[in-house]
Structures are given as C-alpha cells and as structure tokens.
Design a protein around this motif. Sequence first.
Motif, PDB file in Angstrom:
ATOM      1  N   ALA A 171       0.832  -1.205   0.000  1.00  0.00           N
ATOM      2  CA  ALA A 171       0.000   0.000   0.000  1.00  0.00           C
ATOM      3  C   ALA A 171       0.867   1.254   0.000  1.00  0.00           C
ATOM      4  CB  ALA A 171      -0.927  -0.009   1.212  1.00  0.00           C
ATOM      5  N   LEU A 172       1.902   1.267   0.837  1.00  0.00           N
ATOM      6  CA  LEU A 172       2.785   2.430   0.895  1.00  0.00           C
ATOM      7  C   LEU A 172       3.543   2.607  -0.416  1.00  0.00           C
ATOM      8  CD1 LEU A 172       4.111   2.019   4.552  1.00  0.00           C
ATOM      9  CD2 LEU A 172       2.599   3.813   3.703  1.00  0.00           C
ATOM     10  N   THR A 173       3.991   1.510  -0.996  1.00  0.00           N
ATOM     11  CA  THR A 173       4.689   1.582  -2.286  1.00  0.00           C
ATOM     12  C   THR A 173       3.773   2.168  -3.362  1.00  0.00           C
ATOM     13  OG1 THR A 173       6.006  -0.367  -1.689  1.00  0.00           O
ATOM     14  CG2 THR A 173       5.949   0.243  -4.014  1.00  0.00           C
ATOM     15  N   GLU A 174       2.532   1.715  -3.357  1.00  0.00           N
ATOM     16  CA  GLU A 174       1.559   2.200  -4.338  1.00  0.00           C
ATOM     17  C   GLU A 174       1.302   3.694  -4.164  1.00  0.00           C
ATOM     18  OE1 GLU A 174      -3.182   1.596  -5.115  1.00  0.00           O
ATOM     19  OE2 GLU A 174      -2.004  -0.201  -4.638  1.00  0.00           O
ATOM     20  N   ILE A 175       1.190   4.148  -2.913  1.00  0.00           N
ATOM     21  CA  ILE A 175       0.950   5.572  -2.642  1.00  0.00           C
ATOM     22  C   ILE A 175       2.132   6.410  -3.143  1.00  0.00           C
ATOM     23  CG2 ILE A 175       0.723   7.291  -0.809  1.00  0.00           C
ATOM     24  CD1 ILE A 175      -0.862   5.181   0.774  1.00  0.00           C
ATOM     25  N   ILE A 176       3.354   5.939  -2.847  1.00  0.00           N
ATOM     26  CA  ILE A 176       4.555   6.679  -3.266  1.00  0.00           C
ATOM     27  C   ILE A 176       4.607   6.808  -4.788  1.00  0.00           C
ATOM     28  CG2 ILE A 176       7.078   6.586  -3.348  1.00  0.00           C
ATOM     29  CD1 ILE A 176       6.936   5.152  -0.586  1.00  0.00           C
ATOM     30  N   GLU A 177       4.276   5.743  -5.469  1.00  0.00           N
ATOM     31  CA  GLU A 177       4.391   5.732  -6.925  1.00  0.00           C
ATOM     32  C   GLU A 177       3.254   6.471  -7.625  1.00  0.00           C
ATOM     33  OE1 GLU A 177       4.628   1.578  -7.695  1.00  0.00           O
ATOM     34  OE2 GLU A 177       6.782   1.445  -7.307  1.00  0.00           O
ATOM     35  N   SER A 178       2.108   6.591  -6.951  1.00  0.00           N
ATOM     36  CA  SER A 178       0.953   7.176  -7.636  1.00  0.00           C
ATOM     37  C   SER A 178       0.615   8.588  -7.188  1.00  0.00           C
ATOM     38  CB  SER A 178      -0.284   6.286  -7.427  1.00  0.00           C
ATOM     39  OG  SER A 178      -0.628   6.218  -6.051  1.00  0.00           O
ATOM     40  N   SER A 179       1.003   8.974  -5.982  1.00  0.00           N
ATOM     41  CA  SER A 179       0.600  10.275  -5.455  1.00  0.00           C
ATOM     42  C   SER A 179       1.289  11.415  -6.205  1.00  0.00           C
ATOM     43  CB  SER A 179       0.911  10.379  -3.967  1.00  0.00           C
ATOM     44  OG  SER A 179       0.537  11.650  -3.481  1.00  0.00           O
ATOM     45  N   LYS A 180       0.564  12.514  -6.360  1.00  0.00           N
ATOM     46  CA  LYS A 180       1.114  13.711  -7.005  1.00  0.00           C
ATOM     47  C   LYS A 180       1.544  14.757  -5.966  1.00  0.00           C
ATOM     48  CE  LYS A 180      -1.664  13.019 -11.162  1.00  0.00           C
ATOM     49  NZ  LYS A 180      -2.693  13.580 -12.069  1.00  0.00           N
ATOM     50  N   LYS A 181       1.352  14.441  -4.687  1.00  0.00           N
ATOM     51  CA  LYS A 181       1.723  15.373  -3.618  1.00  0.00           C
ATOM     52  C   LYS A 181       3.072  14.978  -3.024  1.00  0.00           C
ATOM     53  CE  LYS A 181      -3.022  16.482  -2.217  1.00  0.00           C
ATOM     54  NZ  LYS A 181      -3.981  16.455  -1.079  1.00  0.00           N
ATOM     55  N   ASP A 182       4.028  15.913  -3.047  1.00  0.00           N
ATOM     56  CA  ASP A 182       5.360  15.627  -2.507  1.00  0.00           C
ATOM     57  C   ASP A 182       5.305  15.266  -1.024  1.00  0.00           C
ATOM     58  OD1 ASP A 182       6.499  16.051  -4.937  1.00  0.00           O
ATOM     59  OD2 ASP A 182       7.250  18.070  -4.489  1.00  0.00           O
ATOM     60  N   SER A 183       4.447  15.969  -0.264  1.00  0.00           N
ATOM     61  CA  SER A 183       4.368  15.705   1.176  1.00  0.00           C
ATOM     62  C   SER A 183       3.881  14.293   1.446  1.00  0.00           C
ATOM     63  CB  SER A 183       3.443  16.719   1.852  1.00  0.00           C
ATOM     64  OG  SER A 183       2.133  16.629   1.300  1.00  0.00           O
ATOM     65  N   VAL A 184       2.918  13.812   0.653  1.00  0.00           N
ATOM     66  CA  VAL A 184       2.392  12.453   0.818  1.00  0.00           C
ATOM     67  C   VAL A 184       3.462  11.426   0.455  1.00  0.00           C
ATOM     68  CG1 VAL A 184       0.697  10.779  -0.027  1.00  0.00           C
ATOM     69  CG2 VAL A 184       0.001  13.128   0.504  1.00  0.00           C
ATOM     70  N   ARG A 185       4.188  11.674  -0.666  1.00  0.00           N
ATOM     71  CA  ARG A 185       5.213  10.733  -1.112  1.00  0.00           C
ATOM     72  C   ARG A 185       6.360  10.656  -0.101  1.00  0.00           C
ATOM     73  NH1 ARG A 185       7.708  12.516  -5.790  1.00  0.00           N
ATOM     74  NH2 ARG A 185       8.468  10.390  -6.158  1.00  0.00           N
ATOM     75  N   ARG A 186       6.755  11.814   0.428  1.00  0.00           N
ATOM     76  CA  ARG A 186       7.846  11.807   1.422  1.00  0.00           C
ATOM     77  C   ARG A 186       7.428  11.076   2.695  1.00  0.00           C
ATOM     78  NH1 ARG A 186       8.383  14.166   5.783  1.00  0.00           N
ATOM     79  NH2 ARG A 186       6.713  15.659   5.367  1.00  0.00           N
ATOM     80  N   LYS A 187       6.225  11.370   3.185  1.00  0.00           N
ATOM     81  CA  LYS A 187       5.746  10.693   4.394  1.00  0.00           C
ATOM     82  C   LYS A 187       5.592   9.193   4.153  1.00  0.00           C
ATOM     83  CE  LYS A 187       2.307  10.909   8.055  1.00  0.00           C
ATOM     84  NZ  LYS A 187       1.104  11.589   8.590  1.00  0.00           N
ATOM     85  N   GLY A 188       5.114   8.832   2.944  1.00  0.00           N
ATOM     86  CA  GLY A 188       4.998   7.417   2.617  1.00  0.00           C
ATOM     87  C   GLY A 188       6.350   6.719   2.621  1.00  0.00           C
ATOM     88  N   ALA A 189       7.382   7.395   2.097  1.00  0.00           N
ATOM     89  CA  ALA A 189       8.731   6.822   2.096  1.00  0.00           C
ATOM     90  C   ALA A 189       9.238   6.618   3.525  1.00  0.00           C
ATOM     91  CB  ALA A 189       9.679   7.730   1.323  1.00  0.00           C
ATOM     92  N   TYR A 190       8.960   7.598   4.367  1.00  0.00           N
ATOM     93  CA  TYR A 190       9.386   7.498   5.766  1.00  0.00           C
ATOM     94  C   TYR A 190       8.714   6.310   6.465  1.00  0.00           C
ATOM     95  CZ  TYR A 190       9.533   8.664  10.755  1.00  0.00           C
ATOM     96  OH  TYR A 190       9.674   8.603  12.113  1.00  0.00           O
ATOM     97  N   LEU A 191       7.405   6.169   6.310  1.00  0.00           N
ATOM     98  CA  LEU A 191       6.678   5.063   6.938  1.00  0.00           C
ATOM     99  C   LEU A 191       7.121   3.720   6.356  1.00  0.00           C
ATOM    100  CD1 LEU A 191       3.081   6.606   7.094  1.00  0.00           C
ATOM    101  CD2 LEU A 191       4.794   6.486   8.913  1.00  0.00           C
ATOM    102  N   LEU A 192       7.401   3.697   5.050  1.00  0.00           N
ATOM    103  CA  LEU A 192       7.834   2.451   4.410  1.00  0.00           C
ATOM    104  C   LEU A 192       9.200   2.021   4.933  1.00  0.00           C
ATOM    105  CD1 LEU A 192       7.371   0.235   2.345  1.00  0.00           C
ATOM    106  CD2 LEU A 192       8.180   1.782   0.554  1.00  0.00           C
ATOM    107  N   ALA A 193      10.110   2.971   5.097  1.00  0.00           N
ATOM    108  CA  ALA A 193      11.442   2.638   5.619  1.00  0.00           C
ATOM    109  C   ALA A 193      11.373   2.166   7.067  1.00  0.00           C
ATOM    110  CB  ALA A 193      12.364   3.855   5.511  1.00  0.00           C
TER     111      ALA A 193
END
Length: 987
Positions: free
Chosen positions: A749-771
């Motif tokens: 789910a986090l990988t999908e959000i990072i790859e599909s989201s157009k918001k930098d804040s969402v992608r960065r937060k998703g990367a943090y939670l995924l790591a």
Amino acid sequence: MARVSLGPEAKKRTCRLFEALLAYANDALDCDELALDALQPNIQIRWLSETRLVIRTKVRFLQALTGLQQGEKPLNSEQIKESLRRLADFVEILEDNRSTRGGSENWHFTLNLWHHRHDTEANLQRFDLEWERRRSGKVLEVSSAVEEKNPWKDICKGMLHNQLRLTTNPLTSVDGMNFELDAVYVPLGLVERKQRDRRREDILPTQGSRLYESEETEIMHFTLDSFLKQLASNNSQELHRIAVVGEPGAGKTTLLQKVACWILENSEDLPIWVTLADLQAKCLEDYLIQDWLRAAIRKRHVPVEIEEEFCEQFYQGRVWLLLDAVDEMAMESSYALSKIASFLTGWVGTANVILTCRLNVWDAGKNALSTFQTYRNLNFTYKSNQSPNLVGQFIQRWFQDNPILAERLQTELEQPGRQRIKDAVKNPLRLALMCRTWALNQGEFPSTKATLYKQFVEAIYEWKQDRFFTTSTQRQQLNQALGELALQAISTADTKFRLSHSFVCKLLGAPDEGLFQLALLLGWLNQVGISETQGEKVYAFYHPTFQEYFAALAINDWQFFFNTVSPVSYRIFEPQWREVILLWLGREDISGQSKDEFIKALIKFDDGVGKYYSYQAYFLAAAGVAEFPSTLSSEIINSLIKWRFGYPVAQNKWCRFPAPVQEGARVALLKTDRKCAITLLSEFIQNCPNEFETWSAAYSLGRTFDLGNTIAIAALEKLVRLIRQEPLRLQSADSLGKVDPGNKTAINALTEIIESSKKDSVRRKGAYLLAKIDPGNQTAFSTFEAFATSENLEIRRHVAENMRALVAENSSILFHINSIPVLANLVNLDLTKSKKQLVKSSKSRKPRKPVDITRLVAALENGINLGNDEDIKIHKASKLILLDPDNKIAFDTLIELVKHGKSDDIRKHAVESFKKVLRDEQIPKLIAAIKDCFCNQDVKTLHVTSLHMEQYRHCYKLIWYCAEKMNYIDFYKIWLATDTTDVTDDL
C-alpha cells in the motif's frame, strides 16, 4: 593411536585459540566490527567468576574467530579440535561439559584461568610456562612477577570460599535453585553520604524507593569500579574506615563480597570476613582467634606462634576486616555501633575496616562510628536517558538458562498497572523474590497482586528465619498489628507513609520489645530520618506497597471504602486508597459474594453531580475485575468499549461519548482484565460497521493488548485495501506495520501511494513510513534520494529529520543512508534555520515601556464589549483575567463563549483558555454558572446522542476538569449549594 604433537606449532596454535577466546570474552578483540557482530550470536559466553568462563559454540565459528586475529590465517577444523583437546588434557584448564563428545561439532566447555580475566598477559605467560613444564616434566618455577606464594593469602582465600555465597540462596535452594554470585551479580552504583539524609515529605506510593534516597546535591557518586580504584589509590597512612548502609535487601552484603574478592585478586592484602551475628557474646578479638583462625587453619587448638604471626599481619596493615550486618548483632541496636567502636582497639584496630549496616541502626541516634566514610547502595534502574536497564540485566542473568522466561518477565513489567511493582523491585532482594516467583510459576505472576505480595511477605520471613526465628503465631500477630498501623497511617492526612516514633509506639508498643522490635529486626519498618519539627525518629514501611498490602489485610467489610461519617469521606475517590482497594479485591480469604457486592456498588454509584464521579467509580470497578473475576466483568468491559469507541444509533449514524469519558475508558481498558478485554475487543472489531473505530480498536488490540493479534491484523489489512483517501491510507498502513512489522499488505500500500501520489508531502511521508516497517526498501530510499536534491529547503529539512528519526529507531538503517552520498551529507547538515528565520532572529528588540495596568484593563474591557470576533474576545478575556482575576466582564465573557459560542472551535478554544487562567477559588462560581446545562438532563444520556449534548459537550469537559481538582464531598456541596436540603444528610 596417532602420536600427540606437543611441539612448537601445536603450542602456537593452542595459544592462538586461547588468546582469541580471552580477547573475545573480554570484548577486547581488535577486528572488523561487522564480522564480529555476525559471530556473537554463535559464540555464547558466560563468566561464572573473574577466572571461570563458560563457552557454547561450534568448531566452524571458532575457526572464524581465529581468522579475525590480525595478520593470521584461520585455524582449520582439525587444528581447532586439537587445540581444544590440548587445553583439556595437557594444560588442564578446559572442562568439557558436553554430554556426547565423539565426532560432534558442538562444543560446551569451561575455561579455568590462572589469573584475573582482564590480566591477559599474566594468563599467556602462565600458559607458556605450563606448556613447557609439562612437556619437559620439570617442576614449575613461577617468577615472583607472575605469582608470589603467600600462605596467609591462601588461608583467607579458603575461608572466603566457604563464607561467600548469594544471600538469597538459602531461600531459593528449597526450590532447587542455587546461583553463583558472579553469575547473577549486577554492579550497583554507590553514593557517598556527607551528612544524615533529610527524608522527603512528598513521596508518592509509586515512588516509594525514594524514601531511602538522599536529598543532598553535593555528594559523590561512584560505580563499583571507581569505588574499588579509590580504595587502591589511597596512599595515605590513615586506615580505611568505611560503612555501607541501606535498607534491607539493598545489596550491602553482596557489595561487601565483591570487595572481598577484589582485595584477594588485586592486592597482597588479606580480606577477613566476619558475620557479626556469629559473635554472640564474644568480643571481636576473641572471635578472630578462637573461631575464625581455628576454622581457617583447620586445627582444634591454635599454636601460639601462629597466633603471633596472625596478629603480625594486622600490625603490618595488610588486613581488611569485612564486618557484615551490624544490625544483626545479638544486642539492642542502639548499642551495636558503640560495641563495634570498642572492638576496634589494640591489634584489631590496626586493620582496615568496611562494615555494612541498616539505615535505621546507623541513623538511630548518637553514632560512635561517625568518623567512618559512609556510602549507600543505589537502587537498580530501568532504561532511560540517564540510566542503564540494571533491572533487565539482573533478570537476564537470573534466567540465563531460560531467556524466554526473562523476556516474558520484562514484557510483563512494562504492562499498564505495574508501576508500583516496578518501583518495589528496584531493590535487589525484592527483584530476586520476584524472579523466584516467576520461575516457580513458570512465567506467570499470581492471578492477583495480593497473592504476589503474600508470597513476598512469606519469602522475607523465611529469608530471615535463621537470624530472627518467628513462629506462625508471631507472624500472624505481627501482620495484624502492621495492618492496623498501615491502615491508621493511610487514614491520617499528616502521616500516610512517614510514621512518627510516637505514632508507631501507640500501636506496636515500646521499640525495644515486642512487636515493634520484631518489625525492626525483620525490616518491615525502617528509620528514614528525624522529624525537623518534633525531633523524633521517623519510620517507613519496607516499601509503600507493603504498607498498602498490610492495610488491605486489616479491612474486612467493603463498606469501609464508601461513606464515612466523621469526617465525611468516600475512600473510593481518594488516590491513597486505590491500591489498597485493588489488593483487598485480590485477597483469597474474602468471599466472592462480598467482592461482587462491592463491584456492583461501584458500577451503580450515582453521584448526583453530572456523573463525573460515577464514571470514576466505574473505572475503579474495571480495575478491580483484573484482581477478581467478577460475574460483572463482561458487562463492565463492554461498557468501557462502548464509551471508548462509541456505538451506532441509526443507519450511518455513529454516536460518541464526551472526550473525557473516552479518555477515561481508554485508560480503564488498559487496567482491567486483559484476557476478557481481548475477547470483547475482538468481537467489537468483527461486528463494528464504523471504519474509523474499527481501525482504532484494531490498532489498540494488536499494538497494546495482544501483540500481533490475528483478528486485529486481518481488520487492518482489510481497511488498508478499502480506504482510498491518501492521508487515511497512509495512517492505516502505518498502524498495520506497527502491529505486524514487515506486513506485505502495508508495504504494498505504501509503495503504491509513493508511486501514484502527485503530492510531494504524501510521497515523502509514505517513504518514511515504508522505511520504518521495511528497512532498506529501495522504493523508500530512492524517493528520499530524489527529495534530497530538491531546491526547496523545507523539503530537504523534512528528509533530514526523517533520516535522523529512522536511525534513532533502527541503527541498521545508517548503512543504507551511508550508501547514498547525498543522503549521508544531508543528515549531517544543519538545516534547522532558514534565511528568513535568521534575519528575523537578528533584529534587535526594543525595550518595553512600563504598562499602566488600570488603562490596560479598561482597554481590554472596552475591546470585549465592542468586539464581534469571538476568538479575539477569548484572547482579551483570558488576558484580562490574568491581570484582574476577579474581573466580572472577563469571567462572564468566557462563560458565555463556553456555553453559546457560534462554533464548536470557539467553544473548545474558550474551554482551553479557561483552564489556563482558572484559579481554584473560582471553581464554585464556574460550576454554578454552567451546571444548568446538565440539571434538566437524564444523567444516563450524558453523551453526544442529542443535539443538546453536542452543544454542551465542551461545558462537560470543563465540569470534568473542575471535578478532577476537587474531592467528591466538596464538589457535591458546591453543586447542590442552592438546595435547601442538608448535603451531609443526602450523602
């Protein structure tokens, strides 16, 4: 049979292995840290003493160990086996502990060193000498630089070997558990006492160990090593005179034992151990000659020349007298210190002296040994920024053969509601008793805290049985008297946990006879200071938890906890009685029917003042069913779940209780019967139609109540797949990752959000939670790398903060960060201030002009009266109350906005502002102003099931806040102040 090789090559290989094992066990191996970390789980070591080392491993791991030595090739498997055999059959320092030996790659052995574990050079020299001596058949001639023969040292060593043992072993041996001192010893810190401690008056029961702490700031703290080094480095001609004092079970004897071993191993001085209780009516001089020396040389009569030689060791200043337990001497404790002073004369007085003594004896009055340097053992600690986890270290050593039990015990201690037990077991004896109980029950605490403390009490009586014998009748009488003492102390506002000498005498009699003396001898009561106002001795129970336990034993009727006539009081709402109530509910000798009646009375209690106190009584009942499996348990816990998460009232309509009730229910769920709570939470999750509350309940269940619960994981996985809003999906995936680390659904789910989201804040937060849940994930670190080169300083700052947070949580992530140069550089940059902030902070501030308070008050009043913006009115009213606490305009304005603000945010803002400026004396006026919001409402509907409660839920928060600051009787009187009925009669 092949000829055994004992030549130079065999010697070199054996010595290499021996040296590698010593360096590894002493954590002194100079090699690649990653390679060493990989080996550590596979080469298990345990030091039984400073010269005995146990090792479990396989041959291939020993090969790898020898390969870590710089400039050396690893020994092969046959060379390893040959070297192990030579250490066993030729040098004779290896004991083979394997049950089956032929052809096995597994090795389990004990190495017996010649010298202290850290004296590697001396051990290697001795290895060389032993090898050559045995190879040539010559008698070993050891140089004085390596070992100097000293017959008196051997005599002292032999005596110490028979005298030193873990003090809890007499208690645990009946259970088949005996421990070597070094196997479980965890060094405690020491503090030097510069003067008599002044005891704190404000100790809480959950901080009971502080009763025995000093309040001075200018005192020296020592580790055991620094304390021993100080002894060794003192070159003055003055003799050492040292006292180690503390509460019972604080580790005084064990510390003295470690000092004895250190003297024996690190100097040519002679430690002589004396258990002072063994003196009986003898003086110390007679005991040393007639008892100690005769036992040491194993002769019925001691020749005069040996007596003279023995005394000569004292005259030469080589003797350390280690005098254990002044408080256990066969005499009145007030005379014991004077007696010791009289012993230290003549040839005996030429010895260095270290003694141990309880605080109550040392501080009892005029001290004949006041010139002694005085130290006190510090308690065990838990992990914090300032302290290591010494409690955890002790538990791990106690259960070194069963690490699973150790881990479960540490987990159990971290559960909610264990704070008092955690504080109590900072004391080494009580921690050992808890470990013993845990071992006997095979990883389970007794079902109630009362049973646990009952076992503690019985164990302490048994522990002291050889010194202070007590019959079952005496124990029963003493327990009853201590119960009455504890009960009256807790009931007395000025006493509670610090008991004056006269107060104790009223209930236990004179201190030099009967029950008072027995309580002091057994350590149930200890002197903790001198009253500054009365000048009399002050006592405390062994720990406040034992005082609460004894008090619970003295209560027979549950009505005791409800209304009392004089003074009018409800003990169920008084914090000092809460633990007593829970211990009473756990008593095995109280009938289930009586306990059920009490629980029912709690949940049916109607306070008549808005239900705040009714909820508190209910929450107490919830904690009570953790100690007693009531017939009402399911009803109570289901109510808590309803109050915590809400309930449906119509299709697509979900109702929730006011925030204070939700929070109170959340805390109560943590303290109630855990098994029942898990079952009912699971049912709620499976039947709940509300996605948000399902998520909240599933996270609570899988993260707090039952780690990794499958129902919680399944519910969270379903939500992660169903939720489409990015912020909510991020949070639900994060919750799932915390409940089930490495969960594939969360990662996907986090990988999908990072790859599909157009918001930098969402992608960065998703990367943090995924790591966080999948350290080293390439998608996460590729995203970080892309953001790390951004021209936006704010984004780079967020990435740097994320990196630091990840490393703080999991240090292995540093490897992945360092593999990406741009991330490694970013983490080390100081991005805490932007240029705008720097410019702003560099501006000079103008000095403030004096303020005319009268004009400012008038201006604020005018602004409130003429203003329309409710936020600004709240700000002005709050400021006005701070300037003029009795200002009616400000007070009435806040009241009006709390009750009738145009929006929920305004009403919430007004409540929070009121909390900041409200004074205790204004509470009656506030209650009178807002109680009309509830007077006409059915108290059973005090939740948001109606528009009325939606409107006034913030008023309810404010009422709750006031009730938290007052006792029930005072609140009740204020609430009904306008009624003509006498309040006391109603109660």
